[in-house]
Each structure stands twice: as structure tokens, then as C-alpha cells.
Design an enzyme around this catalytic site. Sequence first.
Site, PDB file in Angstrom:
ATOM      1  N   GLN A  70       0.985  -1.183  -0.048  1.00  0.00           N
ATOM      2  CA  GLN A  70      -0.114   0.029   0.046  1.00  0.00           C
ATOM      3  C   GLN A  70       0.742   1.253   0.008  1.00  0.00           C
ATOM      4  O   GLN A  70       1.413   1.275   0.979  1.00  0.00           O
ATOM      5  CB  GLN A  70      -0.877  -0.015   1.199  1.00  0.00           C
ATOM      6  CG  GLN A  70      -1.779   0.994   1.430  1.00  0.00           C
ATOM      7  CD  GLN A  70      -2.295   1.239   3.062  1.00  0.00           C
ATOM      8  OE1 GLN A  70      -1.596   0.606   3.900  1.00  0.00           O
ATOM      9  NE2 GLN A  70      -3.328   1.987   3.052  1.00  0.00           N
ATOM     10  N   GLY A  71       0.898   2.115  -0.835  1.00  0.00           N
ATOM     11  CA  GLY A  71       1.508   3.239  -1.433  1.00  0.00           C
ATOM     12  C   GLY A  71       0.905   4.643  -0.824  1.00  0.00           C
ATOM     13  O   GLY A  71       0.494   5.010  -1.912  1.00  0.00           O
TER      14      GLY A  71
ATOM     15  N   GLU B 177      -4.856   8.923  17.622  1.00  0.00           N
ATOM     16  CA  GLU B 177      -5.500  10.330  17.851  1.00  0.00           C
ATOM     17  C   GLU B 177      -6.379  10.410  16.659  1.00  0.00           C
ATOM     18  O   GLU B 177      -7.708  10.948  16.780  1.00  0.00           O
ATOM     19  CB  GLU B 177      -4.417  11.347  17.801  1.00  0.00           C
ATOM     20  CG  GLU B 177      -3.638  11.350  19.077  1.00  0.00           C
ATOM     21  CD  GLU B 177      -2.540  10.221  19.186  1.00  0.00           C
ATOM     22  OE1 GLU B 177      -2.416   9.777  17.990  1.00  0.00           O
ATOM     23  OE2 GLU B 177      -1.835  10.281  20.139  1.00  0.00           O
TER      24      GLU B 177
ATOM     25  N   GLU C 183      -9.676  -1.667   5.147  1.00  0.00           N
ATOM     26  CA  GLU C 183      -8.357  -1.921   6.062  1.00  0.00           C
ATOM     27  C   GLU C 183      -8.739  -2.016   7.678  1.00  0.00           C
ATOM     28  O   GLU C 183      -8.264  -2.754   8.234  1.00  0.00           O
ATOM     29  CB  GLU C 183      -7.391  -0.564   6.147  1.00  0.00           C
ATOM     30  CG  GLU C 183      -5.975  -0.704   6.973  1.00  0.00           C
ATOM     31  CD  GLU C 183      -5.166   0.279   6.724  1.00  0.00           C
ATOM     32  OE1 GLU C 183      -5.608   1.367   6.161  1.00  0.00           O
ATOM     33  OE2 GLU C 183      -3.809   0.215   6.789  1.00  0.00           O
TER      34      GLU C 183
END
Length: 378
Positions: free
Chosen positions: A126-127, A361, A244
Site C-alpha cells: 500500500q503506497g 488520535e 483496512e
Amino acid sequence: MDLRDTPDEAAFRAEARAWLEENIPRELQGYRGNETRFAQLGLAWSRKLYDAGYAGLTWPEAFGGGGAPYSHQAILLEEMARAEAPQHLGVIGLGMAGPTIIAHGTDEQKSRHLSRILSAEEIWCQGFSEPDAGSDLASVRTRAEQHNDTFLVNGQKVWSSFAHLSDWCILVTRSDPSSERHKGLTYLIADMHAPGVEVRPLRQITGHSEFNEIFFTDVQVPKENLLGAIGEGWQVAMTTLLHERGTLGFALTAALEVNVRKLLALAQGLEDTRLRDRVAREWIELQALRYTNYRSLTTLMKTGIPGPEGSIAKLQWSEANQRLTKLARELLGPDGVVDDGWWHYQQLRSRGNTIEAGTSEVLRNIVAERVLGLPKGR
Ligand SMILES: Cc1cc2nc3c(=O)[nH]c(=O)nc-3n(C[C@H](O)[C@H](O)[C@H](O)COP(=O)(O)OP(=O)(O)OC[C@H]3O[C@@H](n4cnc5c(N)ncnc54)[C@H](O)[C@@H]3O)c2cc1C
């Protein structure tokens, strides 16, 4: 929803459990040695999972998947984690690239890649992240200039897991240099073996190199590798990110359960009440996480699309795992230095868990805005 297995689910669970007991690759369990050997063992195991029908359980049968309900996928992930079975090496292909191609790909892309992702003939990375674009993916600067039938790609990606083993990369680029933020982004499928692609492994705090920098210098990506429309890469990237986080919950919870069980074993005979409270807290958090997952599964089964609740599981799991591994090392005391180093490794690796796939966060912001419906932070 009824939380017990239906007869059909119970039968599937028993079958998966028996298969895992018989086939689990002992050498690969917890393997921390040479990367080449790791890749060989990982590919062989992935192939075995595929041959047994356990890769892409929920993918449509037309693409080589099992066409099974999401509950079966959840059961398989639970059983794999409980058996401490290694993952399919193509986690990014199975969990992210594949679902994104199914949602946005052309027929040609589907037939070219999907079954090869399942069989691990193609490994993907995954880029997305760049040195100046991590949490803030909309700051991506890797350029893709369109020249007739190709895109010329120049730029740098970073933290790309599995890039050193990968054949293909899901790549977010900026195709319109005058655009800002979410506009003017284009999502490409890049061949990792193309001229101009250079992968440099990065060493992690554990001493291992699971992720990499990728440099793209005048890399030609043919136009048929465009995923979605030019300039609409943001929408495509959101599909990837929902997948994801959305389907991870069950595997993560079951992995946490394994660690909680190991923690309980360490805590046998423990008399310090403050430490006992901390151990109990981890067990309680685990139960809460399990029920949150059932909520996510309900959304997934109703809509077919993972909901934002997936972020809760990732957030809770990663923080619980960090606390738990720290507690285990405290309980071990000086013995921790001379044992096999398992807890030590787990604690070091857990540091990255609160960063990868969205930092804590950022996930808190997502939960606040999209799950709890609180006003936007900015
Ligand atoms: C083990 C591992 C594997 C990874 N694999 C991949 C991969 O395969 N492919 C890929 O593309 N990337 C991958 N990443 C990168 C990961 O997605 C990024 O590290 C992550 O998104 C954070 O980006 P950053 O590192 O640039 O930190 P930054 O975004 O610069 O964040 C720095 C700090 O600021 C905080 N922060 C940022 N924005 C906000 C905000 N809006 N509100 C509150 N706090 C904020 C963050 O929480 C963090 O504490 C991986 C990372 C790790 C650790």
C-alpha cells in the site's frame, strides 16, 4: 442479533479448527529469522490456505472467492488467531487492494488480479503514506503526469509494509499539480517490478524490516492501471481505508484473547491486588471489544460495507495490547530478560500498532465524528 453460532456456522467453525490443527506451519509460527526464508514459508502457507478455500471466503465466486457470508470470515479469523496461525502473506491484497478493485476496478483489472491475489501469486503493498503525508493523506505529493496512454510517476512513499516482497502497489498520487487537498488525486495500480521503482527496507524497533521506503523515478504506469476516475483518487482511497479497518476487528480480538490467556497464566498465584486489578482490566476490555465487533459485523452483514465502527476495534485493541505486553513484562520481572524474548518482542512490536492503519488520535477523531456524531474538530 443472536451471538451464538447457527448450526451452519458451528459446522464451519469445527471444520476450520480441525483443518488448522492438522495444517498449521509450526516453523512459521512466531518466525523471526531470515526474510527470504520467511517469504518462502509465508507463500507456501498462503497457497495452502487458498487451496483449502480459506482465502477470500467472502469474495464473489466469480472472482475465485468462496461467496460465503461475513460471519464465516469472522469465524475463520477467530479460529486462526486462537490457533496462533500465521496470516496469509497477502494481507494487503486480500484486505485492501482486492476489495478496492472489486468496488472500483474494470472487468479487465478484476480478471487480471483478483484470483492471483487469493492464490498469493501476486503480493501487494500500500503506497499511501509519504514523508509529509501520513495521518493527513490529502497532502500526498507523489506526482502522476498523464502522457497519452501512460502516467509518469515521480515521488516517494514511506512505511510501505511488504513492499520488499510485493509485485503490485496500490498508489495514491497527485495528478493535478494545481489541486489541493482531496481534489486532483489519482489512484493507480503500480507494477513494483517496473523500471524506476526502488525499494529500501527500514529497520523497526524490533530489529526486523517489515516496512520500506519506495522511490518512484519516471515510472511508467499504463492507463489501464488507473483505478477509478482521474482526479477521484480520494473516494477510491476511502474504500481502501474502510476495508483496512473494517474487517480487522475479529482477528485482532482473537489475537488479544490469546495474549490475555498468556497473561492470565503469568498472573497465576499473583497476590499484589493492584497488579491483579490491572490483569482483570485487560480481561474486561477484551469482553467489551468482542461485543463491539458483533456490532460492526451486524453493519457489515446488512450493508456489505464496513462501517466506521471498525476504527473502535483497532483503537481499543492496539492500546490494550500495548498495556498488556507492558504488564506482562512487569510480571516477569528479571526473568523476562532470560526467557525466550517473546513478550519483549511483542511489547516492542505493539508500539507500531497504535500508529499503523491510523494513529490512536486520528481514530478517536473518527469515532467522535462518525460514530458518536459529535461536531467536527476542524
Ligand atoms: C508498522 C507500520 C506499518 C505501516 N504500513 C503502512 C503501509 O503499508 N502503507 C502506508 O501507506 N503506510 C503505512 N504505515 C504508515 C502509517 O499509516 C502512518 O505512520 C500513520 O498514518 C501516521 O502518519 P505519520 O507517521 O506521518 O504521522 P503524522 O501524521 O505526522 O502524525 C504525528 C502525530 O500527530 C498526531 N496527529 C496527526 N494528525 C492529527 C489530528 N488531526 N488530530 C490529532 N492528532 C493528530 C498523530 O496521532 C501522531 O501522534 C505504517 C506504519 C507503521 C507504524
